[in-house]
Design a protein around this motif. Structure first.
Motif, PDB file in Angstrom:
ATOM      1  N   GLY A 109       0.858  -0.999  -0.138  1.00  0.00           N
ATOM      2  CA  GLY A 109       0.057  -0.106   0.070  1.00  0.00           C
ATOM      3  C   GLY A 109       0.557   1.328  -0.294  1.00  0.00           C
ATOM      4  N   TYR A 110       2.159   1.222  -0.106  1.00  0.00           N
ATOM      5  CA  TYR A 110       3.346   2.554   0.145  1.00  0.00           C
ATOM      6  C   TYR A 110       3.193   2.670  -1.106  1.00  0.00           C
ATOM      7  CZ  TYR A 110       2.580   2.169   5.477  1.00  0.00           C
ATOM      8  OH  TYR A 110       2.579   1.988   6.295  1.00  0.00           O
ATOM      9  N   ALA A 111       4.169   3.518  -1.434  1.00  0.00           N
ATOM     10  CA  ALA A 111       5.268   3.655  -2.646  1.00  0.00           C
ATOM     11  C   ALA A 111       6.315   3.611  -2.978  1.00  0.00           C
ATOM     12  CB  ALA A 111       5.874   5.364  -3.274  1.00  0.00           C
ATOM     13  N   ARG A 112       6.640   2.755  -4.222  1.00  0.00           N
ATOM     14  CA  ARG A 112       7.881   1.728  -4.650  1.00  0.00           C
ATOM     15  C   ARG A 112       8.826   2.857  -4.280  1.00  0.00           C
ATOM     16  NH1 ARG A 112       6.082   1.971 -10.816  1.00  0.00           N
ATOM     17  NH2 ARG A 112       5.710   3.990 -10.391  1.00  0.00           N
ATOM     18  N   LEU A 113       9.395   1.690  -3.793  1.00  0.00           N
ATOM     19  CA  LEU A 113      10.953   2.585  -2.403  1.00  0.00           C
ATOM     20  C   LEU A 113      12.320   1.344  -2.506  1.00  0.00           C
ATOM     21  CD1 LEU A 113      12.250   4.354  -0.952  1.00  0.00           C
ATOM     22  CD2 LEU A 113      11.363   2.866   1.030  1.00  0.00           C
ATOM     23  N   GLY A 114      13.073   1.679  -3.047  1.00  0.00           N
ATOM     24  CA  GLY A 114      14.765   0.799  -3.894  1.00  0.00           C
ATOM     25  C   GLY A 114      15.190   0.650  -2.064  1.00  0.00           C
ATOM     26  N   ASP A 115      16.129   0.173  -1.929  1.00  0.00           N
ATOM     27  CA  ASP A 115      16.900   0.282  -1.375  1.00  0.00           C
ATOM     28  C   ASP A 115      17.632   2.183  -0.232  1.00  0.00           C
ATOM     29  OD1 ASP A 115      18.871   1.713  -2.824  1.00  0.00           O
ATOM     30  OD2 ASP A 115      20.679   0.847  -3.619  1.00  0.00           O
ATOM     31  N   ARG A 116      18.247   1.666   0.448  1.00  0.00           N
ATOM     32  CA  ARG A 116      18.048   2.520   2.063  1.00  0.00           C
ATOM     33  C   ARG A 116      19.542   3.986   1.417  1.00  0.00           C
ATOM     34  NH1 ARG A 116      22.694   3.768   4.607  1.00  0.00           N
ATOM     35  NH2 ARG A 116      21.412   4.220   6.528  1.00  0.00           N
ATOM     36  N   MET A 117      19.951   3.683  -0.278  1.00  0.00           N
ATOM     37  CA  MET A 117      20.287   4.821  -0.132  1.00  0.00           C
ATOM     38  C   MET A 117      19.399   5.425  -1.621  1.00  0.00           C
ATOM     39  SD  MET A 117      22.819   2.040  -0.050  1.00  0.00           S
ATOM     40  CE  MET A 117      23.570   1.737  -1.673  1.00  0.00           C
TER      41      MET A 117
END
Length: 261
Positions: A109-117
């Motif tokens: 349900g959240y936006a797409r997100l990659g790694d912590r950088m």
């Protein structure tokens, strides 16, 4: 017996006269260069501000017309040269961290997100952040020298250029005493302040001017620029410093800048 008769004028052969050769351009005398008028300046003693002598300077040194475009370009050129350009940020490739994906691509349900950088996470890289660069711009030397002399001419034409005798000395290094002298001669804070340009910054003078916050500033001839000449209310400059600055900023002239007569 036959006699000779003169032919009519219309049947007489044309007379060919020799055409003189064109004048040799090398033998033509050249027109002498126009004489440059001189302007008169008064040399004052500091801090009494009493007139001591007079000096003449060429008009192409201290009597040039105002050129706002040149002054603007010179001030921008000096301002760009003083910018450090050391601001630096880290991109996502410069931040230390794992390359594992933070959360699944779908289903949370959240936006797409990659790694912590990622720049979207606190502590990640900075998107489109500043990096070290050079802000300096180019300006032809002749234009900059002309702007220098234009600024001095602007002060001279308005009566705001005070030429002082060499080797400035004061009796006391008390700022209050010096402030009273400047206010009496209309060189203090009430008249826009003043700038003193000297070759040698003596200890007494430096201590006295250090306490004059809004009245006057003291600078050496190597540290003065066009902006300083236009910012202060009046310019007080030593005669030898003025001669040195005029010789330094005379590359646009055909001949070497003469010193004061």
């Amino acid at each position: 017996m036959a006699t000779e008769t003169s032919l009519p004028r219309s049947h007489q052969p044309p007379i060919h006269r020799p055409v003189p050769p064109p004048p040799n351009p090398t033998n033509v005398p050249r027109r002498p260069a126009p004489l440059i008028p001189n302007v008169l300046t008064t040399i004052y003693s500091f801090p009494s501000m009493e007139p001591k002598s007079f000096a003449y300077y060429p008009a192409n040194q201290l009597h040039l017309p105002l050129r706002r475009d040149l002054l603007h370009r010179a001030i921008v050129f000096e301002g760009d040269a003083t910018r450090q350009g050391t601001a630096s940020t880290k991109w996502r490739g410069d931040v230390h961290g794992s390359g594992r994906k933070i959360r699944p691509q779908k289903g949370t349900g959240y936006a797409r997100l990659g790694d912590r950088m990622s720049p979207s996470i606190r502590g990640g890289g900075v998107a489109f952040g500043p990096h070290p660069r050079d802000f300096s711009t180019d300006l032809p030397r002749k234009m900059y020298d002309l702007a220098w002399r234009t600024a001095l001419s602007y002060r001279y034409r308005r009566g705001q250029l005070v030429v002082l005798d060499n080797d400035i000395e004061i009796e006391m290094n008390e700022p209050r005493w010096l402030a009273q002298i400047l206010n009496w001669n209309h060189l203090g804070q009430g008249d826009g302040g003043s700038l003193l340009v000297a070759r040698k910054l003596e200890e007494n003078i430096s201590q006295a001017f250090a306490g004059l916050e809004g009245h006057a500033k003291l600078k050496s001839e190597e540290d003065v620029d066009v902006k300083d000449l236009l910012k202060a209310g009046r310019i007080m400059i030593e005669k030898r410093s003025l001669d040195a600055l005029l010789r330094k900023h005379s590359s646009d002239l055909n001949r070497k800048a003469p010193s004061a007569v």
